[in-house]
Design a protein around this motif. Structure first.
Motif, mmCIF file in Angstrom:
data_model
loop_
_atom_site.group_PDB
_atom_site.id
_atom_site.type_symbol
_atom_site.label_atom_id
_atom_site.label_comp_id
_atom_site.label_asym_id
_atom_site.label_seq_id
_atom_site.Cartn_x
_atom_site.Cartn_y
_atom_site.Cartn_z
ATOM 1 N N VAL A 84 1.184 -1.313 -0.003
ATOM 2 C CA VAL A 84 -0.229 -0.041 -0.020
ATOM 3 C C VAL A 84 0.705 1.274 0.126
ATOM 4 O O VAL A 84 2.039 1.548 1.182
ATOM 5 C CB VAL A 84 -0.137 -0.049 1.063
ATOM 6 N N PHE A 85 0.911 1.522 -0.361
ATOM 7 C CA PHE A 85 1.430 3.029 -0.711
ATOM 8 C C PHE A 85 0.889 4.554 -1.395
ATOM 9 O O PHE A 85 -0.417 4.438 -2.005
ATOM 10 C CB PHE A 85 2.798 3.602 -2.136
ATOM 11 N N VAL A 86 0.922 5.619 -1.126
ATOM 12 C CA VAL A 86 0.605 7.516 -0.974
ATOM 13 C C VAL A 86 1.005 7.338 -2.131
ATOM 14 O O VAL A 86 2.032 7.929 -2.451
ATOM 15 C CB VAL A 86 0.403 8.096 0.500
ATOM 16 N N VAL A 87 0.527 8.256 -2.816
ATOM 17 C CA VAL A 87 0.163 9.257 -4.364
ATOM 18 C C VAL A 87 -0.371 10.878 -3.532
ATOM 19 O O VAL A 87 -0.950 10.549 -3.636
ATOM 20 C CB VAL A 87 -0.493 8.847 -5.188
ATOM 21 N N GLU A 88 0.401 11.374 -3.622
ATOM 22 C CA GLU A 88 0.706 12.928 -3.165
ATOM 23 C C GLU A 88 -0.435 13.794 -4.425
ATOM 24 O O GLU A 88 0.535 13.206 -5.406
ATOM 25 C CB GLU A 88 1.880 13.831 -2.309
ATOM 26 N N GLY A 89 -1.162 14.520 -3.918
ATOM 27 C CA GLY A 89 -1.574 15.537 -5.296
ATOM 28 C C GLY A 89 -2.476 14.456 -5.955
ATOM 29 O O GLY A 89 -3.253 13.618 -5.874
ATOM 30 N N TYR A 90 -3.229 15.914 -6.107
ATOM 31 C CA TYR A 90 -4.186 15.735 -7.346
ATOM 32 C C TYR A 90 -4.125 14.425 -8.584
ATOM 33 O O TYR A 90 -3.268 14.230 -9.098
ATOM 34 C CB TYR A 90 -5.318 17.385 -7.987
ATOM 35 N N GLU A 128 -0.850 -3.959 -11.954
ATOM 36 C CA GLU A 128 -2.943 -4.040 -11.858
ATOM 37 C C GLU A 128 -2.331 -3.347 -10.153
ATOM 38 O O GLU A 128 -2.113 -4.073 -8.911
ATOM 39 C CB GLU A 128 -2.826 -4.691 -11.821
ATOM 40 N N ALA A 129 -2.890 -2.461 -10.067
ATOM 41 C CA ALA A 129 -3.349 -1.716 -8.030
ATOM 42 C C ALA A 129 -4.738 -1.183 -8.241
ATOM 43 O O ALA A 129 -5.568 -1.036 -9.446
ATOM 44 C CB ALA A 129 -2.825 -1.208 -8.402
ATOM 45 N N THR A 130 -4.742 -1.006 -7.024
ATOM 46 C CA THR A 130 -6.428 -0.483 -6.875
ATOM 47 C C THR A 130 -7.080 0.806 -5.587
ATOM 48 O O THR A 130 -5.453 1.155 -4.917
ATOM 49 C CB THR A 130 -7.365 -2.081 -5.759
ATOM 50 N N VAL A 131 -7.194 1.764 -6.497
ATOM 51 C CA VAL A 131 -7.100 2.723 -5.239
ATOM 52 C C VAL A 131 -8.236 2.235 -3.750
ATOM 53 O O VAL A 131 -9.170 1.973 -4.290
ATOM 54 C CB VAL A 131 -8.064 4.248 -6.363
ATOM 55 N N ILE A 132 -7.785 2.999 -2.982
ATOM 56 C CA ILE A 132 -7.901 2.691 -1.528
ATOM 57 C C ILE A 132 -9.277 3.452 -0.691
ATOM 58 O O ILE A 132 -10.205 3.794 -0.898
ATOM 59 C CB ILE A 132 -7.020 2.081 -0.661
ATOM 60 N N GLU A 133 -8.774 5.024 -1.221
ATOM 61 C CA GLU A 133 -9.425 6.256 -0.782
ATOM 62 C C GLU A 133 -8.373 6.961 -1.358
ATOM 63 O O GLU A 133 -7.511 6.926 -1.377
ATOM 64 C CB GLU A 133 -9.359 6.013 0.538
ATOM 65 N N MET A 163 -3.979 6.771 -2.083
ATOM 66 C CA MET A 163 -3.857 5.116 -1.158
ATOM 67 C C MET A 163 -3.994 4.361 -2.390
ATOM 68 O O MET A 163 -5.464 4.054 -2.831
ATOM 69 C CB MET A 163 -4.282 5.095 -0.144
ATOM 70 N N LEU A 164 -2.687 3.475 -2.317
ATOM 71 C CA LEU A 164 -3.209 1.998 -3.844
ATOM 72 C C LEU A 164 -2.169 0.861 -2.869
ATOM 73 O O LEU A 164 -2.144 1.580 -1.990
ATOM 74 C CB LEU A 164 -2.510 2.296 -4.640
ATOM 75 N N ARG A 165 -3.280 -0.237 -3.400
ATOM 76 C CA ARG A 165 -2.910 -0.740 -3.107
ATOM 77 C C ARG A 165 -2.583 -2.222 -4.470
ATOM 78 O O ARG A 165 -2.795 -2.283 -5.316
ATOM 79 C CB ARG A 165 -3.831 -2.064 -2.587
ATOM 80 N N VAL A 166 -1.588 -2.623 -4.828
ATOM 81 C CA VAL A 166 -0.394 -3.243 -5.831
ATOM 82 C C VAL A 166 -1.902 -4.730 -5.650
ATOM 83 O O VAL A 166 -1.059 -5.763 -4.419
ATOM 84 C CB VAL A 166 0.557 -3.262 -5.701
#
Length: 189
Positions: A84-90, A128-133, A163-166
């Motif tokens: 799980v990792f975080v992408v900052e910004g819009y 492939e990843a899923t957007v968690i929140e 937040m993304l989960r791979v």
């Protein structure tokens, strides 16, 4: 670094008599640089053997747990399955969206690493990843002041975060066998 060392040793050598200066290390060599003659045929054979071993491991699914370095939102992130990792910004994707991360810079397993120049060949790796929140970061305070001028400004900022989960990292095709390109006949450049 070497230039700074030379200056230090040079000043050290000048300040001492000749017998002491001879024990200082020499930072250069008169010995010619060794080189080797590379046989092109042998180099090509070694290269092909390595590619074949990697393809065999991928075909038999014996590469172990894969990791990848992906380029996302101007940053490089090293990920493995389940991370799980975080992408900052819009960022446009909403919560629950399944996305594919296509800009793969590097992928590797237990015994090998495939490095792209700058990207790994298209269609070789699927991440492939899923957007968690989607949330906002903690409140960051930006405070400016000029003393004795009665000037103070305070700003509060909250940066959007995703937040993304791979879900999956897999090598789909064969290494060094790119898919054929079709449809260029009707393309206008």
């Amino acid at each position: 670094m070497a230039g700074a060392l030379r200056k230090i040793f040079a000043t050290f050598a000048r300040s001492y008599p000749k017998p002491v200066a001879q024990f200082l290390p020499r930072l250069y060599s008169n010995v010619p640089t060794p080189y080797e003659i590379v046989d092109a045929q042998e180099e090509r054979k070694t290269y092909q053997d390595v590619i074949d071993k990697v393809n065999r491991q991928v075909a038999q699914a014996k590469q172990g747990r894969l990791f990848a370095v992906v380029h996302i939102q101007g940053k490089q992130v090293k990920v493995t399955e389940g991370d799980v990792f975080v992408v900052e910004g819009y960022w446009p994707p909403g919560a629950g969206d399944r996305i594919s991360l296509d800009k793969v810079l590097l992928v590797g397993g237990r015994d090998f690493t495939l490095v792209g120049r700058p990207l790994v060949q298209r269609g070789l790796v699927r991440v492939e990843a899923t957007v968690i929140e989607e949330t906002l970061s903690h409140t960051k305070t930006h405070f400016k002041k000029k003393r004795r001028k009665q000037y103070m400004r305070i700003n509060f900022m909250r940066v959007p975060q995703t937040m993304l989960r791979v879900n999956r990292i897999e090598i789909v095709g064969e290494v060094n066998h790119p898919p054929d390109v079709t449809g260029l006949e009707t393309r206008v450049f």
